[in-house]
Design a protein around this motif. Structure first.
Motif, mmCIF file in Angstrom:
data_model
loop_
_atom_site.group_PDB
_atom_site.id
_atom_site.type_symbol
_atom_site.label_atom_id
_atom_site.label_comp_id
_atom_site.label_asym_id
_atom_site.label_seq_id
_atom_site.Cartn_x
_atom_site.Cartn_y
_atom_site.Cartn_z
ATOM 1 N N PRO A 142 0.671 -1.088 -0.103
ATOM 2 C CA PRO A 142 0.048 -0.031 0.044
ATOM 3 C C PRO A 142 0.759 1.266 0.003
ATOM 4 C CG PRO A 142 0.071 -0.987 2.244
ATOM 5 C CD PRO A 142 0.814 -1.879 1.263
ATOM 6 N N GLU A 143 0.680 2.037 -1.003
ATOM 7 C CA GLU A 143 1.353 3.293 -1.330
ATOM 8 C C GLU A 143 0.290 4.476 -1.309
ATOM 9 O OE1 GLU A 143 4.219 2.824 -4.354
ATOM 10 O OE2 GLU A 143 5.708 2.131 -2.907
ATOM 11 N N LEU A 144 0.512 5.235 -2.349
ATOM 12 C CA LEU A 144 -0.907 6.077 -2.558
ATOM 13 C C LEU A 144 -1.935 5.301 -2.923
ATOM 14 C CD1 LEU A 144 1.129 9.114 -4.454
ATOM 15 C CD2 LEU A 144 0.128 9.170 -2.055
ATOM 16 N N VAL A 145 -1.824 4.314 -3.817
ATOM 17 C CA VAL A 145 -2.635 3.364 -4.129
ATOM 18 C C VAL A 145 -2.195 1.843 -3.774
ATOM 19 C CG1 VAL A 145 -3.586 4.864 -5.876
ATOM 20 C CG2 VAL A 145 -1.535 3.066 -6.420
ATOM 21 N N MET A 146 -3.049 0.733 -3.736
ATOM 22 C CA MET A 146 -2.634 -0.653 -3.340
ATOM 23 C C MET A 146 -1.978 -1.326 -4.565
ATOM 24 S SD MET A 146 -2.663 -3.064 -1.147
ATOM 25 C CE MET A 146 -4.407 -2.887 -0.150
ATOM 26 N N ARG A 147 -0.668 -1.262 -4.423
ATOM 27 C CA ARG A 147 0.275 -1.942 -5.535
ATOM 28 C C ARG A 147 0.596 -3.213 -5.011
ATOM 29 N NH1 ARG A 147 2.197 1.479 -9.179
ATOM 30 N NH2 ARG A 147 1.962 3.983 -9.081
ATOM 31 N N ALA A 148 1.590 -3.776 -5.878
ATOM 32 C CA ALA A 148 2.154 -5.200 -5.446
ATOM 33 C C ALA A 148 3.866 -4.851 -5.611
ATOM 34 C CB ALA A 148 1.792 -6.267 -6.534
ATOM 35 N N GLU A 149 4.397 -5.414 -4.665
ATOM 36 C CA GLU A 149 5.916 -5.327 -4.698
ATOM 37 C C GLU A 149 6.452 -5.815 -5.920
ATOM 38 O OE1 GLU A 149 7.672 -6.640 -1.208
ATOM 39 O OE2 GLU A 149 6.286 -6.023 0.251
ATOM 40 N N GLY A 150 7.389 -5.348 -6.485
ATOM 41 C CA GLY A 150 7.975 -5.557 -7.993
ATOM 42 C C GLY A 150 7.029 -5.622 -8.887
ATOM 43 N N GLY A 151 5.939 -5.384 -8.894
ATOM 44 C CA GLY A 151 5.007 -5.323 -9.949
ATOM 45 C C GLY A 151 3.783 -6.497 -9.779
#
Length: 551
Positions: free
Chosen positions: A533-542
């Motif tokens: 979770p950053e500004l939006v919900m991402r995934a580590e390394g894509g």
């Protein structure tokens, strides 16, 4: 010279100079402020005792580091929500209490409060201010209310309908545009350790969906591909400008991606929270440079439209736009007037356009990437969605999704919503209450306290959603929705400050998902994504998935 008696301080008579009087007044004022703050702090501590809290990690750091922006942190948060289903109190350092709210009954009092009673907390959003200005995301009070009223017509379905053609075109470019050869765009190397090769994009790399999958399946990072596609769509919808960014480098698009990455990175660098230190750092200078590029682009578009409008006249301008069937976001802002007939300033228009570009690309890309992941993990649901789309488009050429089609894709819509529940693009919303707020069970949130409305926590709350970690689209079957609180599902927030662009986002997600499933089968990768979770919900390394074309 007159004498001033300070015997009450154990001092003899002293000369009553103006400087001494000023010093005494200043010291008295400072003492009064310290005493007032101390009283408020201990009073808030007493009133917050009714909210449970997990054990502190440290007496000084409080709960800082308990929930990190990692996969492990997400699991810790899920455990906390299961333990404290109504919400819990935590401490950011020794003196700053934060309430995390994760149940519809509790969040209702804050999320439905007026924008004046529960404005967005500046601490969590201040880093965006130099970029986004006083747009809807960051403004408050009367300015926010005025802009919200003026911008609402921009998202009326009559304005959104023509955007469907843009959505169809952008996703088709992503799927089948011919390869143009490699052209490097340096992006986001701010996130890489020193010595790591700069991250680059190749012009025409989107062609890999069709080209690389032509001999079987292709392994693709969904975030990387879909973010560029959503930015392509937004630039056309906001500015009526085609940068061909999916085919060749675009400085403007590169700057937006870089700004998003720099803001996320700054959140994790405590010393660089201070502006004067940040702007002395290499990343701070890059942030200023990217801001200037983005602002210059938006300003140039606004100036050109301002120049065109008087020469044509409003009526001729609208007739010309009617022929092209698209009234873009800048057009709507330029023509907007409030109740007193006042227009938005160029600075206001720039802030709103930049805000829409920021909020519209990452959130939609996150939502689409995660729904493709879930459908890859559940091929039976993927196939049912595909059949729904094939049945809808049977005998139709070209194979495009139209506005009226959005209402007749019920299962695909259920799949999108269930993915937004499990992986909400914006995991948390921050508010700071400006007056005491009473929650339904009688407890009081004291004035000045930061409230984190945990969208992720609410969506994963076992007291609200049985088996919350299971992907089950049938939760959103119309029959199952009836008994559930409308605040149990809040991917676009709720209340007076809900997302003004949610209809735009849902329309784009449905078009992209429908056409992707029509042309490709999506398969899971051998590595399981780790949430970030950053500004939006991402995934580590894509977020990597495999795609293979359908015959």
């Amino acid at each position: 010279m007159s004498q001033l008696s300070l015997s009450w301080l154990g001092l003899g008579p002293v000369a009553a100079s103006p400087w001494l009087l000023l010093l005494l007044v200043g010291a008295s004022w400072l003492l009064a402020r310290v005493l007032a703050w101390t009283y408020t702090f201990y009073d808030n501590c007493r009133r917050l005792q009714c909210f449970p809290q997990p054990p502190k990690l440290s007496w000084f750091w409080g709960h800082m580091g308990l929930v990190n922006p990692t996969e492990e942190g997400m699991r810790v948060l899920s455990q906390l929500v299961a333990t404290y289903p109504q919400g819990f109190k935590s401490w950011m350092g020794p003196i700053t209490p934060i309430l995390s709210l994760c149940h519809p009954d509790i969040i209702r009092s804050v999320i439905n409060a007026s924008a004046a009673t529960a404005p967005k907390d500046k601490f969590f959003y201040s880093f965006l201010k130099p970029w986004l200005g006083d747009g809807l995301l960051l403004s408050a009070g009367d300015k926010w209310s005025r802009h919200r009223r003026m911008l609402t017509p921009a998202f009326h379905f009559n304005i959104l309908k023509p955007y469907m053609k843009i959505f169809n075109e952008s996703v088709n470019i992503m799927h089948v545009w011919p390869q143009l050869g490699p052209l490097d765009i340096p992006l986001c190397d701010c996130l890489l350790p020193v010595g790591t090769p700069r991250f680059t994009m190749q012009a025409g790399f989107q062609a890999k969906w069709q080209r690389l999958a032509s001999e079987g399946s292709a392994r693709l990072d969904m975030f990387e591909h879909i973010s560029l596609m959503t930015l392509d769509s937004l630039q056309k919808c906001v500015f009526s400008f085609d940068s061909h960014c999916q085919e060749k480098p675009s400085e403007y698009i590169a700057a937006i991606l870089e700004l998003s990455a720099l803001v996320s990175k700054r959140h994790h660098e405590t010393l660089l929270h201070l502006d004067f230190l940040y702007y002395l750092s290499p990343n701070g200078r890059r942030f200023r440079r990217a801001c200037r590029l983005v602002h210059d682009f938006t300003d140039a578009v606004i100036r050109e439209r301002r120049r065109t409008l008087p020469s044509q006249g409003v009526d001729d301008f609208l007739r010309a736009k009617a022929k092209s069937k698209t009234l873009d976001f800048i057009d709507v802002l330029l023509l907007s007037k409030d109740e007193d007939g006042k227009e938005l300033s160029d600075e206001d228009i720039r802030a709103e356009a930049d805000t829409f570009m920021f909020e519209g690309h990452d959130t939609t890309a996150s939502g689409l990437s995660w729904v493709l992941y879930h459908l890859a993990k559940h091929p039976e649901y993927q196939e049912r969605c595909r059949q729904e789309v094939q049945e809808l488009l049977k005998g139709r050429e070209p194979k495009e999704i139209e506005w009226d089609d959005l209402a007749v894709l019920p299962f695909l819509t259920m799949c999108v919503k269930e993915s937004l529940r499990l992986h909400p693009p914006v995991p948390v919303i921050s508010r700071r209450v400006t007056q005491d707020v009473v929650v339904p069970d009688g407890r009081v949130i004291p004035k000045g306290v930061i409230c984190l409305i945990s969208v992720f926590g609410t969506h994963h709350n076992p007291a609200v959603w049985p088996d919350p970690e299971v992907y089950n689209p049938f939760r959103f079957d119309p029959e199952n929705i009836k008994e559930r609180s409308p605040l149990a599902f809040i991917p676009f927030s709720a209340g007076p400050r809900n997302c003004i662009g949610q209809a735009f986002a849902m329309a784009e997600m449905k078009v992209v998902l429908a056409l992707t499933l029509l042309h490709f089968r999506v398969l899971p990768d051998h590595t399981e994504p780790r949430r970030k979770p950053e500004l939006v919900m991402r995934a580590e390394g894509g977020l990597w998935l495999r795609v293979e074309p359908l015959s």
